[in-house]
Design an enzyme around this catalytic site. Structure first.
Site, PDB file in Angstrom:
ATOM      1  N   ARG A  19     -34.114  24.091 -17.923  1.00  0.00           N
ATOM      2  CA  ARG A  19     -34.299  25.104 -16.877  1.00  0.00           C
ATOM      3  C   ARG A  19     -33.408  26.321 -17.115  1.00  0.00           C
ATOM      4  O   ARG A  19     -33.861  27.459 -17.019  1.00  0.00           O
ATOM      5  CB  ARG A  19     -34.049  24.518 -15.488  1.00  0.00           C
ATOM      6  N   ASN A  37     -37.353  21.144 -11.922  1.00  0.00           N
ATOM      7  CA  ASN A  37     -37.645  19.788 -12.375  1.00  0.00           C
ATOM      8  C   ASN A  37     -38.623  19.150 -11.401  1.00  0.00           C
ATOM      9  O   ASN A  37     -38.542  19.376 -10.191  1.00  0.00           O
ATOM     10  CB  ASN A  37     -36.374  18.934 -12.408  1.00  0.00           C
TER      11      ASN A  37
END
Length: 90
Positions: A19, A37
């Protein structure tokens, strides 16, 4: 011209700074959007900006950070999405 694309990335993509790396790459390319996520182990996101920059970002998604092992990328248009003002991690 600007557009938005929704993406899902499969493989070893959680716990490997995917990320943060995706956000850094998106900012580098001048994109806005978000990345998060998912409970199923995938990473999901939205990227908005010029088509050429989105193409570059989509290609990067197949690589990810060094520790990632990407096995699949699903990416498609998100015509109803509103481009956020910046690229965030959720």
């Amino acid at each position: 011209m600007s557009e938005c694309r929704h993406f899902l990335v499969s493989g070893r993509v959680q716990g490997v700074f995917f990320r943060a790396s995706a956000r850094a790459r998106a900012v580098e390319l001048g994109l806005t959007g978000w990345v998060a996520n998912r409970p199923d182990g995938r990473v999901e996101g939205l990227a908005c900006g010029p088509p050429a920059a989105l193409d570059d970002f989509q290609a990067w998604l197949w690589e990810g950070p060094e520790a990632a092992r990407v096995t699949g990328v699903e990416c498609g248009p998100a015509p109803d999405a509103t481009a956020p003002p910046e690229f965030t991690i959720r």
